[in-house]
Design an enzyme around this catalytic site. Structure first.
Site, mmCIF file in Angstrom:
data_model
loop_
_atom_site.group_PDB
_atom_site.id
_atom_site.type_symbol
_atom_site.label_atom_id
_atom_site.label_comp_id
_atom_site.label_asym_id
_atom_site.label_seq_id
_atom_site.Cartn_x
_atom_site.Cartn_y
_atom_site.Cartn_z
ATOM 1 C CG ASP A 1 -1.944 0.940 1.411
ATOM 2 O OD1 ASP A 1 -1.661 2.203 0.202
ATOM 3 O OD2 ASP A 1 -2.284 1.231 2.096
ATOM 4 C CG ASP B 1 -0.146 5.036 0.520
ATOM 5 O OD1 ASP B 1 -0.292 4.412 -0.456
ATOM 6 O OD2 ASP B 1 -1.365 4.302 1.498
ATOM 7 C CG ASP C 1 -7.491 5.705 4.325
ATOM 8 O OD1 ASP C 1 -8.257 3.954 3.858
ATOM 9 O OD2 ASP C 1 -7.661 4.777 5.324
ATOM 10 C CG ASP D 1 2.066 7.233 -11.505
ATOM 11 O OD1 ASP D 1 2.446 6.539 -11.933
ATOM 12 O OD2 ASP D 1 2.031 7.359 -10.017
ATOM 13 C CG HIS E 1 2.189 0.823 -4.972
ATOM 14 N ND1 HIS E 1 2.781 0.887 -4.185
ATOM 15 C CD2 HIS E 1 2.591 1.268 -6.151
ATOM 16 C CE1 HIS E 1 3.623 0.517 -5.028
ATOM 17 N NE2 HIS E 1 4.242 0.873 -6.261
ATOM 18 C CD GLU F 1 3.945 3.232 -12.481
ATOM 19 O OE1 GLU F 1 4.762 2.778 -13.276
ATOM 20 O OE2 GLU F 1 3.015 3.369 -12.360
#
Length: 509
Positions: A223, A229, A231, A260, A264, A290
Protein backbone atom coordinates in the site's frame (compact mmCIF):
# COMPACT_ATOMS: atom_id res chain seq x y z
CA UNK A 1 -31.64 -20.68 -13.39
CA UNK A 2 -31.03 -19.13 -16.82
CA UNK A 3 -30.36 -15.80 -15.10
CA UNK A 4 -27.73 -17.37 -12.82
CA UNK A 5 -26.19 -19.17 -15.79
CA UNK A 6 -25.94 -15.92 -17.74
CA UNK A 7 -24.21 -14.22 -14.79
CA UNK A 8 -21.72 -17.06 -14.55
CA UNK A 9 -20.95 -17.05 -18.27
CA UNK A 10 -20.91 -13.27 -18.71
CA UNK A 11 -17.64 -12.04 -20.15
CA UNK A 12 -16.04 -8.77 -19.12
CA UNK A 13 -15.62 -6.31 -22.01
CA UNK A 14 -12.18 -6.32 -23.64
CA UNK A 15 -10.75 -2.83 -23.03
CA UNK A 16 -9.08 -2.18 -26.38
CA UNK A 17 -12.18 -3.35 -28.25
CA UNK A 18 -14.47 -0.65 -26.85
CA UNK A 19 -12.28 2.18 -25.54
CA UNK A 20 -11.55 5.19 -27.74
CA UNK A 21 -8.12 4.84 -29.38
CA UNK A 22 -8.47 7.35 -32.18
CA UNK A 23 -10.89 9.18 -34.50
CA UNK A 24 -14.37 7.72 -34.80
CA UNK A 25 -14.87 5.31 -37.73
CA UNK A 26 -11.19 5.55 -38.72
CA UNK A 27 -9.74 2.45 -40.38
CA UNK A 28 -6.15 3.59 -39.80
CA UNK A 29 -3.97 2.07 -37.09
CA UNK A 30 -4.18 4.00 -33.79
CA UNK A 31 -0.95 5.00 -32.06
CA UNK A 32 -0.02 6.59 -28.74
CA UNK A 33 3.01 8.65 -27.78
CA UNK A 34 4.29 9.39 -24.29
CA UNK A 35 5.14 13.06 -24.80
CA UNK A 36 7.81 13.63 -22.14
CA UNK A 37 10.91 12.25 -20.49
CA UNK A 38 11.74 12.60 -16.80
CA UNK A 39 13.90 15.69 -17.30
CA UNK A 40 11.92 17.24 -20.16
CA UNK A 41 12.32 21.00 -20.54
CA UNK A 42 11.63 23.07 -23.64
CA UNK A 43 14.08 25.82 -24.63
CA UNK A 44 12.55 29.28 -24.68
CA UNK A 45 8.98 28.13 -24.18
CA UNK A 46 6.81 25.99 -21.92
CA UNK A 47 6.37 22.26 -22.38
CA UNK A 48 2.68 22.73 -23.18
CA UNK A 49 3.56 25.21 -25.93
CA UNK A 50 6.22 22.84 -27.26
CA UNK A 51 3.58 20.11 -27.40
CA UNK A 52 1.11 22.40 -29.16
CA UNK A 53 3.75 23.28 -31.75
CA UNK A 54 4.36 19.58 -32.46
CA UNK A 55 0.70 18.60 -32.84
CA UNK A 56 0.45 19.05 -36.64
CA UNK A 57 3.49 16.82 -37.19
CA UNK A 58 2.25 14.23 -34.70
CA UNK A 59 -1.07 14.07 -36.53
CA UNK A 60 0.68 13.72 -39.88
CA UNK A 61 2.77 10.85 -38.52
CA UNK A 62 -0.39 9.01 -37.49
CA UNK A 63 -0.44 9.51 -33.73
CA UNK A 64 -3.99 9.39 -32.40
CA UNK A 65 -3.38 9.73 -28.65
CA UNK A 66 -0.88 11.63 -26.50
CA UNK A 67 -0.08 10.71 -22.92
CA UNK A 68 0.90 13.95 -21.21
CA UNK A 69 2.82 14.30 -17.92
CA UNK A 70 0.73 14.92 -14.77
CA UNK A 71 -0.81 18.41 -15.21
CA UNK A 72 -1.38 18.99 -11.48
CA UNK A 73 0.55 21.30 -9.13
CA UNK A 74 3.58 19.51 -7.72
CA UNK A 75 5.13 19.76 -4.26
CA UNK A 76 8.14 21.57 -5.75
CA UNK A 77 8.31 24.28 -8.39
CA UNK A 78 10.14 21.99 -10.82
CA UNK A 79 8.34 18.84 -9.71
CA UNK A 80 7.04 16.58 -12.46
CA UNK A 81 3.59 16.20 -10.91
CA UNK A 82 4.22 12.72 -9.57
CA UNK A 83 4.99 14.59 -6.35
CA UNK A 84 1.30 15.49 -6.32
CA UNK A 85 0.33 18.46 -4.16
CA UNK A 86 -3.01 19.66 -5.57
CA UNK A 87 -4.81 17.77 -8.34
CA UNK A 88 -7.27 20.64 -8.78
CA UNK A 89 -4.54 23.16 -9.64
CA UNK A 90 -3.54 22.75 -13.30
CA UNK A 91 -1.23 25.77 -13.23
CA UNK A 92 -3.85 28.32 -12.24
CA UNK A 93 -3.09 29.33 -8.64
CA UNK A 94 -0.06 30.74 -6.84
CA UNK A 95 0.92 27.72 -4.77
CA UNK A 96 4.34 26.26 -4.00
CA UNK A 97 6.00 29.52 -5.10
CA UNK A 98 4.60 29.32 -8.62
CA UNK A 99 1.43 29.66 -10.67
CA UNK A 100 2.53 27.51 -13.59
CA UNK A 101 3.55 23.91 -13.16
CA UNK A 102 6.88 22.62 -14.50
CA UNK A 103 5.03 22.05 -17.77
CA UNK A 104 3.35 25.47 -18.07
CA UNK A 105 0.18 27.34 -17.21
CA UNK A 106 -3.40 26.11 -17.26
CA UNK A 107 -4.12 28.41 -20.21
CA UNK A 108 -1.25 26.88 -22.17
CA UNK A 109 -2.42 23.37 -21.31
CA UNK A 110 -5.98 24.04 -22.44
CA UNK A 111 -4.76 25.73 -25.62
CA UNK A 112 -2.68 22.66 -26.49
CA UNK A 113 -5.61 20.37 -25.73
CA UNK A 114 -7.86 22.37 -28.06
CA UNK A 115 -5.24 22.21 -30.82
CA UNK A 116 -4.93 18.45 -30.35
CA UNK A 117 -8.68 18.01 -30.69
CA UNK A 118 -8.68 20.05 -33.90
CA UNK A 119 -6.12 17.60 -35.31
CA UNK A 120 -8.10 14.56 -34.08
CA UNK A 121 -5.54 13.68 -31.42
CA UNK A 122 -6.85 12.52 -28.04
CA UNK A 123 -5.30 13.60 -24.74
CA UNK A 124 -4.54 11.11 -21.95
CA UNK A 125 -4.23 12.54 -18.41
CA UNK A 126 -1.64 11.01 -16.07
CA UNK A 127 -3.61 10.48 -12.85
CA UNK A 128 -1.49 10.39 -9.67
CA UNK A 129 -3.95 9.14 -7.06
CA UNK A 130 -1.72 7.06 -4.79
CA UNK A 131 -0.05 9.69 -2.61
CA UNK A 132 0.41 13.37 -1.83
CA UNK A 133 3.47 15.48 -1.06
CA UNK A 134 4.24 19.07 -0.06
CA UNK A 135 1.80 19.53 2.84
CA UNK A 136 1.24 23.04 4.16
CA UNK A 137 1.41 22.23 7.88
CA UNK A 138 2.36 19.50 10.30
CA UNK A 139 0.18 17.85 12.92
CA UNK A 140 0.72 15.26 15.67
CA UNK A 141 -0.89 11.82 15.70
CA UNK A 142 -0.26 8.20 16.64
CA UNK A 143 1.73 5.95 14.32
CA UNK A 144 3.61 2.66 14.37
CA UNK A 145 7.00 2.22 12.66
CA UNK A 146 7.02 -0.86 10.42
CA UNK A 147 9.72 -2.82 8.65
CA UNK A 148 10.27 -1.19 5.23
CA UNK A 149 10.95 -4.64 3.77
CA UNK A 150 7.81 -6.16 5.33
CA UNK A 151 5.14 -3.60 6.12
CA UNK A 152 3.13 -6.19 8.07
CA UNK A 153 5.88 -6.38 10.72
CA UNK A 154 5.63 -3.68 13.38
CA UNK A 155 8.95 -2.53 14.84
CA UNK A 156 7.60 -0.83 17.97
CA UNK A 157 4.46 0.23 19.80
CA UNK A 158 2.33 3.16 18.68
CA UNK A 159 3.82 6.54 19.50
CA UNK A 160 3.11 10.17 18.74
CA UNK A 161 4.88 11.52 15.67
CA UNK A 162 4.73 14.81 13.80
CA UNK A 163 3.84 14.51 10.15
CA UNK A 164 3.46 16.83 7.18
CA UNK A 165 -0.13 15.83 6.52
CA UNK A 166 -2.24 19.03 6.51
CA UNK A 167 -3.13 20.41 3.08
CA UNK A 168 -4.86 23.82 3.15
CA UNK A 169 -4.36 24.86 -0.51
CA UNK A 170 -4.19 28.55 0.45
CA UNK A 171 -3.74 29.74 -3.12
CA UNK A 172 -6.78 27.92 -4.47
CA UNK A 173 -9.13 28.27 -1.52
CA UNK A 174 -12.43 26.48 -2.11
CA UNK A 175 -12.48 26.81 -5.90
CA UNK A 176 -13.39 23.48 -7.54
CA UNK A 177 -13.07 21.56 -4.23
CA UNK A 178 -13.53 22.53 -0.58
CA UNK A 179 -11.80 19.43 0.80
CA UNK A 180 -8.93 19.96 3.24
CA UNK A 181 -6.67 16.99 3.82
CA UNK A 182 -5.24 15.88 7.16
CA UNK A 183 -3.93 12.69 8.78
CA UNK A 184 -7.44 11.17 8.77
CA UNK A 185 -7.17 10.79 5.00
CA UNK A 186 -3.87 8.89 4.95
CA UNK A 187 -2.60 5.44 5.90
CA UNK A 188 1.10 6.13 6.33
CA UNK A 189 4.09 8.36 5.70
CA UNK A 190 7.88 8.20 5.56
CA UNK A 191 9.01 11.06 7.84
CA UNK A 192 8.63 11.92 11.54
CA UNK A 193 9.36 15.63 11.70
CA UNK A 194 9.62 15.64 15.50
CA UNK A 195 12.57 13.23 15.62
CA UNK A 196 13.81 13.96 12.08
CA UNK A 197 13.50 10.25 11.39
CA UNK A 198 12.97 8.61 7.99
CA UNK A 199 11.11 5.29 7.89
CA UNK A 200 7.73 3.80 7.12
CA UNK A 201 5.09 4.79 9.67
CA UNK A 202 1.58 3.32 9.74
CA UNK A 203 -0.94 5.84 11.04
CA UNK A 204 -3.22 4.47 13.78
CA UNK A 205 -5.93 5.85 16.01
CA UNK A 206 -9.59 6.73 15.64
CA UNK A 207 -10.98 6.01 12.17
CA UNK A 208 -7.83 4.36 10.83
CA UNK A 209 -8.04 0.84 9.38
CA UNK A 210 -4.37 0.14 8.70
CA UNK A 211 -2.97 -0.64 5.27
CA UNK A 212 -5.38 -1.26 2.42
CA UNK A 213 -5.97 -4.96 1.81
CA UNK A 214 -6.59 -4.91 -1.96
CA UNK A 215 -3.03 -4.06 -3.00
CA UNK A 216 0.01 -5.96 -4.24
CA UNK A 217 1.61 -8.29 -1.69
CA UNK A 218 5.19 -7.30 -2.42
CA UNK A 219 6.99 -6.25 0.80
CA UNK A 220 4.17 -7.96 2.72
CA UNK A 221 1.73 -5.19 1.77
CA UNK A 222 2.61 -2.62 -0.88
CA UNK A 223 0.00 0.00 0.00
CA UNK A 224 2.73 2.46 0.98
CA UNK A 225 5.00 3.59 -1.85
CA UNK A 226 6.27 7.06 -0.95
CA UNK A 227 5.39 10.40 0.60
CA UNK A 228 2.03 10.47 2.35
CA UNK A 229 -0.10 7.48 1.36
CA UNK A 230 -3.75 8.18 0.60
CA UNK A 231 -6.45 6.08 2.31
CA UNK A 232 -8.82 5.41 -0.59
CA UNK A 233 -11.40 3.85 1.76
CA UNK A 234 -12.16 7.21 3.39
CA UNK A 235 -15.53 8.59 2.16
CA UNK A 236 -14.19 12.14 1.80
CA UNK A 237 -11.25 10.94 -0.27
CA UNK A 238 -13.55 8.96 -2.54
CA UNK A 239 -15.91 11.90 -2.97
CA UNK A 240 -13.07 14.24 -3.91
CA UNK A 241 -11.43 11.85 -6.39
CA UNK A 242 -14.77 10.84 -7.91
CA UNK A 243 -15.45 14.54 -8.52
CA UNK A 244 -11.96 15.23 -9.87
CA UNK A 245 -12.08 12.48 -12.52
CA UNK A 246 -14.98 13.89 -14.59
CA UNK A 247 -13.85 17.47 -13.88
CA UNK A 248 -10.34 17.07 -15.26
CA UNK A 249 -11.60 15.30 -18.40
CA UNK A 250 -14.26 17.93 -19.02
CA UNK A 251 -11.86 20.80 -18.29
CA UNK A 252 -9.15 19.58 -20.65
CA UNK A 253 -11.27 17.70 -23.18
CA UNK A 254 -9.13 14.60 -22.53
CA UNK A 255 -10.55 11.14 -23.28
CA UNK A 256 -9.08 9.16 -20.41
CA UNK A 257 -6.30 8.33 -18.01
CA UNK A 258 -2.94 6.75 -17.51
CA UNK A 259 -3.21 5.43 -13.93
CA UNK A 260 0.02 5.77 -11.98
CA UNK A 261 1.24 3.12 -9.51
CA UNK A 262 -1.96 1.06 -9.27
CA UNK A 263 -0.32 -1.86 -7.45
CA UNK A 264 -0.20 0.46 -4.39
CA UNK A 265 -3.85 1.61 -4.58
CA UNK A 266 -6.87 -0.30 -3.33
CA UNK A 267 -8.00 -1.92 -6.58
CA UNK A 268 -11.67 -1.80 -5.58
CA UNK A 269 -11.37 1.98 -5.31
CA UNK A 270 -9.56 2.29 -8.65
CA UNK A 271 -12.16 0.19 -10.44
CA UNK A 272 -14.97 2.28 -8.92
CA UNK A 273 -13.12 5.48 -9.88
CA UNK A 274 -13.07 4.32 -13.50
CA UNK A 275 -16.68 3.15 -13.44
CA UNK A 276 -17.85 6.42 -11.91
CA UNK A 277 -15.89 8.61 -14.31
CA UNK A 278 -16.96 6.57 -17.33
CA UNK A 279 -20.63 6.89 -16.37
CA UNK A 280 -20.23 10.65 -15.87
CA UNK A 281 -18.34 11.27 -19.13
CA UNK A 282 -18.13 8.72 -21.94
CA UNK A 283 -18.59 4.97 -21.92
CA UNK A 284 -15.63 4.72 -24.34
CA UNK A 285 -13.31 6.57 -21.94
CA UNK A 286 -9.76 5.32 -22.33
CA UNK A 287 -7.71 3.95 -19.44
CA UNK A 288 -4.32 2.28 -19.18
CA UNK A 289 -2.85 1.23 -15.84
CA UNK A 290 0.75 1.04 -14.73
CA UNK A 291 1.18 -2.21 -12.79
CA UNK A 292 4.93 -2.52 -12.68
CA UNK A 293 5.86 -6.18 -12.73
CA UNK A 294 7.68 -8.29 -15.29
CA UNK A 295 5.84 -11.34 -13.97
CA UNK A 296 2.79 -12.07 -16.11
CA UNK A 297 1.28 -14.20 -13.34
CA UNK A 298 1.21 -11.10 -11.11
CA UNK A 299 -0.43 -8.95 -13.78
CA UNK A 300 -3.19 -11.32 -14.91
CA UNK A 301 -5.19 -11.26 -11.63
CA UNK A 302 -5.39 -7.48 -11.94
CA UNK A 303 -6.75 -7.71 -15.47
CA UNK A 304 -9.56 -9.85 -14.07
CA UNK A 305 -10.15 -7.70 -10.98
CA UNK A 306 -10.80 -4.59 -13.08
CA UNK A 307 -13.58 -6.30 -15.07
CA UNK A 308 -12.56 -4.73 -18.37
CA UNK A 309 -12.37 -1.16 -17.03
CA UNK A 310 -8.73 -0.62 -18.03
CA UNK A 311 -5.94 -1.82 -20.27
CA UNK A 312 -2.44 -2.38 -18.84
CA UNK A 313 1.04 -1.49 -19.93
CA UNK A 314 2.75 -4.71 -21.02
CA UNK A 315 5.65 -4.60 -18.57
CA UNK A 316 6.44 -8.33 -19.07
CA UNK A 317 7.03 -7.67 -22.78
CA UNK A 318 9.21 -4.66 -21.97
CA UNK A 319 11.28 -6.85 -19.65
CA UNK A 320 11.66 -9.40 -22.46
CA UNK A 321 13.05 -6.62 -24.64
CA UNK A 322 15.39 -5.56 -21.84
CA UNK A 323 16.62 -9.14 -21.40
CA UNK A 324 17.11 -9.50 -25.15
CA UNK A 325 19.21 -6.33 -25.23
CA UNK A 326 21.33 -7.50 -22.29
CA UNK A 327 22.06 -10.94 -23.71
CA UNK A 328 22.68 -9.98 -27.34
CA UNK A 329 22.94 -13.06 -29.61
CA UNK A 330 22.59 -15.40 -26.62
CA UNK A 331 18.89 -14.48 -26.45
CA UNK A 332 16.48 -16.70 -28.39
CA UNK A 333 14.27 -14.36 -30.42
CA UNK A 334 11.70 -17.12 -30.89
CA UNK A 335 10.76 -16.57 -27.24
CA UNK A 336 10.60 -12.76 -27.20
CA UNK A 337 6.78 -12.60 -27.15
CA UNK A 338 6.38 -15.43 -24.63
CA UNK A 339 4.89 -14.73 -21.19
CA UNK A 340 3.78 -11.27 -22.30
CA UNK A 341 0.36 -9.73 -21.82
CA UNK A 342 0.00 -9.06 -25.54
CA UNK A 343 0.40 -12.77 -26.29
CA UNK A 344 -2.01 -14.00 -23.61
CA UNK A 345 -4.58 -11.16 -23.50
CA UNK A 346 -3.89 -8.89 -26.50
CA UNK A 347 -7.05 -6.85 -25.96
CA UNK A 348 -5.65 -5.65 -22.63
CA UNK A 349 -2.09 -4.84 -23.70
CA UNK A 350 -0.62 -1.40 -24.28
CA UNK A 351 2.85 -2.26 -25.53
CA UNK A 352 5.95 -0.11 -25.15
CA UNK A 353 9.72 -0.34 -25.46
CA UNK A 354 10.84 2.21 -22.86
CA UNK A 355 9.45 5.08 -20.78
CA UNK A 356 10.54 7.90 -18.47
CA UNK A 357 11.31 5.53 -15.58
CA UNK A 358 13.25 2.83 -17.48
CA UNK A 359 15.99 5.23 -18.62
CA UNK A 360 19.41 4.54 -17.13
CA UNK A 361 19.64 6.05 -13.65
CA UNK A 362 15.87 6.15 -13.06
CA UNK A 363 13.89 4.26 -10.42
CA UNK A 364 12.78 1.41 -12.71
CA UNK A 365 15.94 1.28 -14.83
CA UNK A 366 15.55 -1.43 -17.45
CA UNK A 367 16.67 0.32 -20.61
CA UNK A 368 16.45 -1.47 -23.93
CA UNK A 369 19.85 -1.00 -25.53
CA UNK A 370 20.29 0.79 -28.85
CA UNK A 371 21.41 -2.42 -30.56
CA UNK A 372 17.94 -3.93 -29.97
CA UNK A 373 15.75 -0.82 -29.86
CA UNK A 374 14.53 -0.88 -33.47
CA UNK A 375 13.88 -4.63 -33.37
CA UNK A 376 11.70 -4.09 -30.28
CA UNK A 377 9.82 -1.21 -31.90
CA UNK A 378 9.25 -3.33 -35.02
CA UNK A 379 7.57 -5.93 -32.81
CA UNK A 380 5.15 -3.50 -31.17
CA UNK A 381 4.47 -1.20 -34.12
CA UNK A 382 4.08 -3.67 -36.96
CA UNK A 383 2.38 -6.70 -35.40
CA UNK A 384 -1.40 -6.86 -35.20
CA UNK A 385 -1.88 -7.46 -31.48
CA UNK A 386 -1.79 -4.85 -28.73
CA UNK A 387 -1.83 -1.05 -28.78
CA UNK A 388 1.67 0.50 -29.02
CA UNK A 389 3.03 3.56 -27.23
CA UNK A 390 6.13 5.36 -28.55
CA UNK A 391 8.48 7.05 -26.06
CA UNK A 392 9.33 10.73 -26.62
CA UNK A 393 12.93 10.06 -25.60
CA UNK A 394 13.40 7.70 -28.54
CA UNK A 395 11.86 10.05 -31.10
CA UNK A 396 12.85 13.61 -30.09
CA UNK A 397 16.27 15.09 -29.29
CA UNK A 398 16.85 15.18 -25.51
CA UNK A 399 19.68 15.07 -23.00
CA UNK A 400 18.80 11.72 -21.45
CA UNK A 401 18.61 9.01 -24.07
CA UNK A 402 18.45 10.29 -27.66
CA UNK A 403 20.11 8.45 -30.54
CA UNK A 404 19.74 10.06 -33.97
CA UNK A 405 20.03 6.72 -35.80
CA UNK A 406 17.31 5.19 -33.63
CA UNK A 407 15.02 8.19 -34.18
CA UNK A 408 15.47 8.02 -37.95
CA UNK A 409 14.53 4.34 -38.15
CA UNK A 410 11.75 4.76 -35.60
CA UNK A 411 10.13 7.38 -37.84
CA UNK A 412 10.26 4.91 -40.72
CA UNK A 413 8.66 2.18 -38.59
CA UNK A 414 5.90 4.60 -37.57
CA UNK A 415 5.33 5.36 -41.26
CA UNK A 416 5.26 1.64 -42.05
CA UNK A 417 2.63 1.14 -39.36
CA UNK A 418 0.56 3.94 -40.83
CA UNK A 419 0.79 2.74 -44.45
CA UNK A 420 1.30 -1.03 -44.49
CA UNK A 421 0.86 -2.91 -41.18
CA UNK A 422 -2.68 -4.24 -41.57
CA UNK A 423 -4.33 -7.65 -41.77
CA UNK A 424 -3.51 -10.94 -40.09
CA UNK A 425 -0.06 -11.65 -38.64
CA UNK A 426 1.77 -14.79 -39.76
CA UNK A 427 4.94 -15.71 -37.85
CA UNK A 428 8.11 -17.27 -39.27
CA UNK A 429 10.23 -18.26 -36.27
CA UNK A 430 13.25 -19.17 -38.36
CA UNK A 431 16.20 -19.45 -35.99
CA UNK A 432 17.32 -18.40 -32.52
CA UNK A 433 18.85 -15.20 -33.91
CA UNK A 434 16.42 -14.27 -36.67
CA UNK A 435 12.63 -14.25 -36.85
CA UNK A 436 10.13 -12.79 -39.26
CA UNK A 437 6.43 -12.14 -39.68
CA UNK A 438 4.06 -11.07 -42.43
CA UNK A 439 1.10 -8.69 -42.25
CA UNK A 440 -1.28 -9.87 -44.95
CA UNK A 441 -2.87 -6.48 -45.61
CA UNK A 442 -6.50 -5.57 -46.21
CA UNK A 443 -8.64 -4.05 -48.95
CA UNK A 444 -6.80 -0.71 -48.84
CA UNK A 445 -3.35 -1.63 -47.45
CA UNK A 446 -0.91 -4.01 -49.10
CA UNK A 447 0.67 -5.42 -45.95
CA UNK A 448 4.38 -5.98 -45.28
CA UNK A 449 7.03 -8.52 -44.39
CA UNK A 450 9.25 -7.91 -41.36
CA UNK A 451 12.50 -9.47 -40.16
CA UNK A 452 14.66 -8.87 -37.11
CA UNK A 453 18.01 -10.19 -35.97
CA UNK A 454 20.21 -10.06 -32.87
CA UNK A 455 23.25 -11.70 -34.39
CA UNK A 456 26.56 -9.85 -33.81
CA UNK A 457 28.54 -10.45 -37.03
CA UNK A 458 28.20 -9.50 -40.70
CA UNK A 459 25.80 -12.31 -41.56
CA UNK A 460 22.93 -11.85 -44.02
CA UNK A 461 19.80 -13.71 -42.92
CA UNK A 462 17.31 -15.17 -45.39
CA UNK A 463 13.75 -16.26 -44.52
CA UNK A 464 11.32 -17.61 -47.08
CA UNK A 465 7.92 -16.05 -46.28
CA UNK A 466 4.54 -16.02 -48.01
CA UNK A 467 2.89 -12.64 -48.56
CA UNK A 468 -0.17 -14.10 -50.30
CA UNK A 469 -1.07 -15.10 -53.85
CA UNK A 470 -2.59 -11.66 -54.38
CA UNK A 471 1.02 -10.40 -54.64
CA UNK A 472 2.19 -13.11 -57.06
CA UNK A 473 4.63 -11.75 -59.62
CA UNK A 474 5.16 -8.50 -57.75
CA UNK A 475 8.31 -6.98 -56.28
CA UNK A 476 8.87 -5.95 -52.67
CA UNK A 477 11.44 -3.33 -51.66
CA UNK A 478 13.27 -2.70 -48.40
CA UNK A 479 11.69 0.17 -46.46
CA UNK A 480 14.39 0.93 -43.89
CA UNK A 481 17.16 1.09 -46.47
CA UNK A 482 17.34 2.49 -50.00
CA UNK A 483 18.20 -0.71 -51.85
CA UNK A 484 17.02 -4.31 -51.80
CA UNK A 485 14.41 -6.10 -53.90
CA UNK A 486 12.53 -9.39 -53.48
CA UNK A 487 10.60 -11.06 -56.28
CA UNK A 488 7.39 -12.83 -55.27
CA UNK A 489 6.67 -16.15 -57.02
CA UNK A 490 3.35 -17.44 -58.35
CA UNK A 491 2.32 -18.82 -54.96
CA UNK A 492 3.13 -15.66 -53.02
CA UNK A 493 6.51 -16.75 -51.64
CA UNK A 494 9.64 -14.63 -51.49
CA UNK A 495 13.13 -14.91 -50.01
CA UNK A 496 13.46 -11.93 -47.70
CA UNK A 497 16.73 -10.77 -46.16
CA UNK A 498 17.93 -8.88 -43.10
CA UNK A 499 21.42 -7.89 -41.97
CA UNK A 500 22.65 -9.23 -38.64
CA UNK A 501 21.79 -7.12 -35.60
CA UNK A 502 19.10 -5.11 -37.33
CA UNK A 503 15.49 -5.04 -38.52
CA UNK A 504 14.07 -4.82 -42.01
CA UNK A 505 10.63 -4.09 -43.41
CA UNK A 506 9.65 -5.15 -46.91
CA UNK A 507 6.77 -3.52 -48.78
CA UNK A 508 5.25 -3.91 -52.22
CA UNK A 509 6.46 -1.58 -54.94
Amino acid sequence: MNFLKSLFLRQDPVPLSYMKLGPELSKENPLMIQFFTWDSKATGTSWWKHFENEIPMLAEMGFTQVWLPPPNKAAEKEGRGYDAYDLWDLGEFNQKDTVSTRWGSKEELLSACRAAKEHKIDIIIDAVLNHKLGADRTERFQAIPVNPQDRLKELDKAREIEGWTVFDFPGRGNKYSAMRWNQEHFTGLDWDNATRTKGVFKIVGKGHKGWAKNVDRELGNYDFLLGIDVDHRHPEVQKDFFSWGPWVLETTGAVGFRLDAIKHIDREFTRRFLENTRKSTNRRMFSVAEFWSGNLDAVLPYTRAFKGETAFFDVPLHMNFHDASKHYSRYDLRNVMNNSLVKVKPGYAVTFVDNHETVEGQSLESWVGDHFKIQAYALILLRGAGYPCVFYGDLYPNRECYNEHIARNLKLLIKARQLFAYGATQDYLSTKNCVGFVRTGDSTHSGCAVMLSNREDDYLHVIRMNVGKAHAGSTFRSFLTTDGRVEIDADGWGEFTCFAGSAQVWVKI
